[in-house]
Design a protein around this motif. Structure first.
Motif, PDB file in Angstrom:
ATOM      1  N   TYR A 207       0.841  -1.189   0.000  1.00 11.37           N
ATOM      2  CA  TYR A 207       0.000   0.000   0.000  1.00 11.37           C
ATOM      3  C   TYR A 207       0.877   1.240   0.000  1.00 11.37           C
ATOM      4  N   ALA A 208       0.425   2.259  -0.684  1.00  9.70           N
ATOM      5  CA  ALA A 208       1.093   3.564  -0.662  1.00  9.70           C
ATOM      6  C   ALA A 208       0.029   4.624  -0.430  1.00  9.70           C
ATOM      7  N   THR A 209       0.251   5.458   0.566  1.00 13.72           N
ATOM      8  CA  THR A 209      -0.669   6.567   0.795  1.00 13.72           C
ATOM      9  C   THR A 209      -0.245   7.722  -0.102  1.00 13.72           C
ATOM     10  N   VAL A 210      -1.073   8.015  -1.079  1.00 16.07           N
ATOM     11  CA  VAL A 210      -0.752   8.982  -2.122  1.00 16.07           C
ATOM     12  C   VAL A 210      -1.897   9.979  -2.243  1.00 16.07           C
TER      13      VAL A 210
ATOM     14  N   VAL B  32      -5.060   9.169  -0.511  1.00 17.50           N
ATOM     15  CA  VAL B  32      -5.737   7.927  -0.882  1.00 17.50           C
ATOM     16  C   VAL B  32      -4.786   6.754  -0.653  1.00 17.50           C
ATOM     17  N   LYS B  33      -5.326   5.658  -0.132  1.00 18.69           N
ATOM     18  CA  LYS B  33      -4.530   4.462   0.123  1.00 18.69           C
ATOM     19  C   LYS B  33      -4.590   3.568  -1.114  1.00 18.69           C
TER      20      LYS B  33
ATOM     21  N   GLY C  96     -10.659  -2.474  -6.616  1.00 17.08           N
ATOM     22  CA  GLY C  96      -9.843  -3.515  -6.013  1.00 17.08           C
ATOM     23  C   GLY C  96      -9.640  -3.282  -4.521  1.00 17.08           C
ATOM     24  N   LYS C  97      -8.375  -3.294  -4.107  1.00 16.41           N
ATOM     25  CA  LYS C  97      -8.046  -3.121  -2.692  1.00 16.41           C
ATOM     26  C   LYS C  97      -7.635  -1.691  -2.355  1.00 16.41           C
ATOM     27  N   SER C  98      -7.718  -0.791  -3.333  1.00 15.29           N
ATOM     28  CA  SER C  98      -7.388   0.607  -3.067  1.00 15.29           C
ATOM     29  C   SER C  98      -8.575   1.302  -2.400  1.00 15.29           C
ATOM     30  N   VAL C  99      -8.273   2.112  -1.409  1.00 12.87           N
ATOM     31  CA  VAL C  99      -9.305   2.767  -0.603  1.00 12.87           C
ATOM     32  C   VAL C  99      -9.467   4.214  -1.051  1.00 12.87           C
ATOM     33  N   ASP C 100     -10.726   4.628  -1.220  1.00 11.11           N
ATOM     34  CA  ASP C 100     -11.012   6.017  -1.592  1.00 11.11           C
ATOM     35  C   ASP C 100     -12.356   6.413  -1.000  1.00 11.11           C
ATOM     36  N   ARG C 101     -12.359   7.350  -0.091  1.00  7.88           N
ATOM     37  CA  ARG C 101     -13.590   7.742   0.592  1.00  7.88           C
ATOM     38  C   ARG C 101     -14.177   9.047   0.044  1.00  7.88           C
ATOM     39  N   THR C 102     -13.643   9.562  -1.046  1.00  8.85           N
ATOM     40  CA  THR C 102     -14.192  10.775  -1.638  1.00  8.85           C
ATOM     41  C   THR C 102     -15.499  10.445  -2.365  1.00  8.85           C
TER      42      THR C 102
ATOM     43  N   SER D  77     -12.518  11.110 -11.228  1.00  7.22           N
ATOM     44  CA  SER D  77     -12.240  11.653 -12.553  1.00  7.22           C
ATOM     45  C   SER D  77     -10.934  11.036 -13.038  1.00  7.22           C
ATOM     46  N   PHE D  78     -10.733  11.083 -14.335  1.00  6.90           N
ATOM     47  CA  PHE D  78      -9.491  10.540 -14.882  1.00  6.90           C
ATOM     48  C   PHE D  78      -8.306  11.431 -14.543  1.00  6.90           C
ATOM     49  N   GLU D  79      -8.567  12.707 -14.337  1.00  8.10           N
ATOM     50  CA  GLU D  79      -7.494  13.607 -13.917  1.00  8.10           C
ATOM     51  C   GLU D  79      -6.996  13.222 -12.527  1.00  8.10           C
ATOM     52  N   LEU D  80      -7.929  12.894 -11.635  1.00 12.18           N
ATOM     53  CA  LEU D  80      -7.555  12.441 -10.294  1.00 12.18           C
ATOM     54  C   LEU D  80      -6.685  11.192 -10.369  1.00 12.18           C
ATOM     55  N   MET D  81      -7.116  10.234 -11.169  1.00  9.03           N
ATOM     56  CA  MET D  81      -6.396   8.963 -11.232  1.00  9.03           C
ATOM     57  C   MET D  81      -5.045   9.103 -11.931  1.00  9.03           C
ATOM     58  N   ALA D  82      -4.974   9.971 -12.937  1.00  6.85           N
ATOM     59  CA  ALA D  82      -3.685  10.221 -13.587  1.00  6.85           C
ATOM     60  C   ALA D  82      -2.708  10.875 -12.613  1.00  6.85           C
ATOM     61  N   ASP D  83      -3.209  11.825 -11.820  1.00  3.26           N
ATOM     62  CA  ASP D  83      -2.350  12.471 -10.820  1.00  3.26           C
ATOM     63  C   ASP D  83      -1.901  11.466  -9.754  1.00  3.26           C
ATOM     64  N   ASP D  84      -2.773  10.503  -9.414  1.00  6.12           N
ATOM     65  CA  ASP D  84      -2.387   9.428  -8.490  1.00  6.12           C
ATOM     66  C   ASP D  84      -1.191   8.653  -9.048  1.00  6.12           C
ATOM     67  N   CYS D  85      -1.270   8.317 -10.332  1.00  8.53           N
ATOM     68  CA  CYS D  85      -0.195   7.545 -10.965  1.00  8.53           C
ATOM     69  C   CYS D  85       1.128   8.294 -10.912  1.00  8.53           C
ATOM     70  N   ALA D  86       1.084   9.573 -11.251  1.00 11.56           N
ATOM     71  CA  ALA D  86       2.306  10.384 -11.225  1.00 11.56           C
ATOM     72  C   ALA D  86       2.880  10.454  -9.820  1.00 11.56           C
TER      73      ALA D  86
END
Length: 273
Positions: A33-36, A39-40, A87-93, A97-106
């Protein structure tokens, strides 16, 4: 080492030795897990070499790459990510959006001290790959996207899928979701109902070489896939014969070989316009 943990590790390796399937997206020996960005995120790592980030589709997980990971782990350091709220990633927001997920990847790549990576995305993962290359061009060496679309309507998606989505929205919009799992599922559905919004002109921002893929019977219209390819500065195109949306599963051997070839080839031709 505690006896219980040791027993679990020995049990897992015993199964692998017998040729049983690796529990992708639920593998205690590969998962972390990485807290990014609050988001976990859960991800699994396989192999060694140049980093390769795998991004799954809507409602999926890194398990979707069970036919992909073994091939690429022979040559790459594979990072199989469960996107936020999947999956096993946690997100309580309350929204995605794809912008959110792309920023997560970076942010994940930065946290892992990786300057950049090859990126392979399927469906929503392909969209995220394109957005990542737009918003964080320094993070993407090359990208392969199969079954991606740029906007959510009947000009991008097949009529059958678009009608299914409209019915799903009509049925769900008046409901109150008290169960956390159903509320999360609705949030994930709304991601594809409301997003993405990528213009063809904005694809000029994608400087990384791109391999655009779709099945000839995909849920993404063929002319939409062709337009994505034609508007990218440096791209390859592959319409997979006799394939639906799951190109990487239905034609795994050929898919893996061609994507690997694209990642390693020296020259990427400009698309024919």
């Amino acid at each position: 080492m505690p006896r219980l943990f040791l027993a679990l590790v020995l049990l897992l390796f015993g199964r692998l030795a017998l040729g049983q399937a690796v529990p992708y997206s639920n593998n205690p020996t590969a998962g972390k897990y990485a807290t990014v960005r609050g988001v976990k995120l859960y991800y699994e790592t396989y192999g060694a070499g140049a980093p390769l980030l795998l991004l799954h589709g809507n409602g999926g997980s890194s398990k979707d790459f069970q036919k992909t990971i073994p091939y690429f782990a022979k040559r790459y350091r594979v990072l199989a990510l469960d996107s936020r709220a999947h999956g096993k990633s946690v997100d309580r927001t309350d929204s995605l959006s794809f912008e959110l997920m792309a920023d997560d990847c970076a942010a994940l790549l930065t946290q892992l001290h990786l300057d950049s990576a090859y990126v392979l995305g399927w469906s929503d993962g392909g969209i995220t790959a394109l957005v990542l290359a737009q918003r964080h061009p320094e993070k993407v060496k090359r990208l392969a996207a199969t079954g991606a679309n740029l906007w959510p309507d009947s000009t991008a998606l097949t009529p059958k899928l678009w009608q299914q989505m409209k019915r799903g929205y009509r049925e769900g919009r008046t409901q109150t979701f008290t169960d956390p799992t159903r509320r999360n599922d609705w949030k994930v559905f709304l991601l594809d109902w409301r997003h993405p919004h990528i213009s063809l002109a904005s694809l000029a921002q994608v400087k990384a070489p791109a391999f655009i893929i779709a099945g000839d019977q995909d849920i993404i219209r063929a002319e939409h896939t062709l337009a994505i390819y034609q508007n990218l500065p440096r791209a390859w195109l592959w319409i997979v014969p006799n394939s639906g949306h799951a190109t990487l599963q239905e034609h795994a051997e050929e898919f893996n070989r061609k994507v690997d070839e694209f990642f390693r080839v020296k020259t990427i031709p400009a698309p024919v316009r």
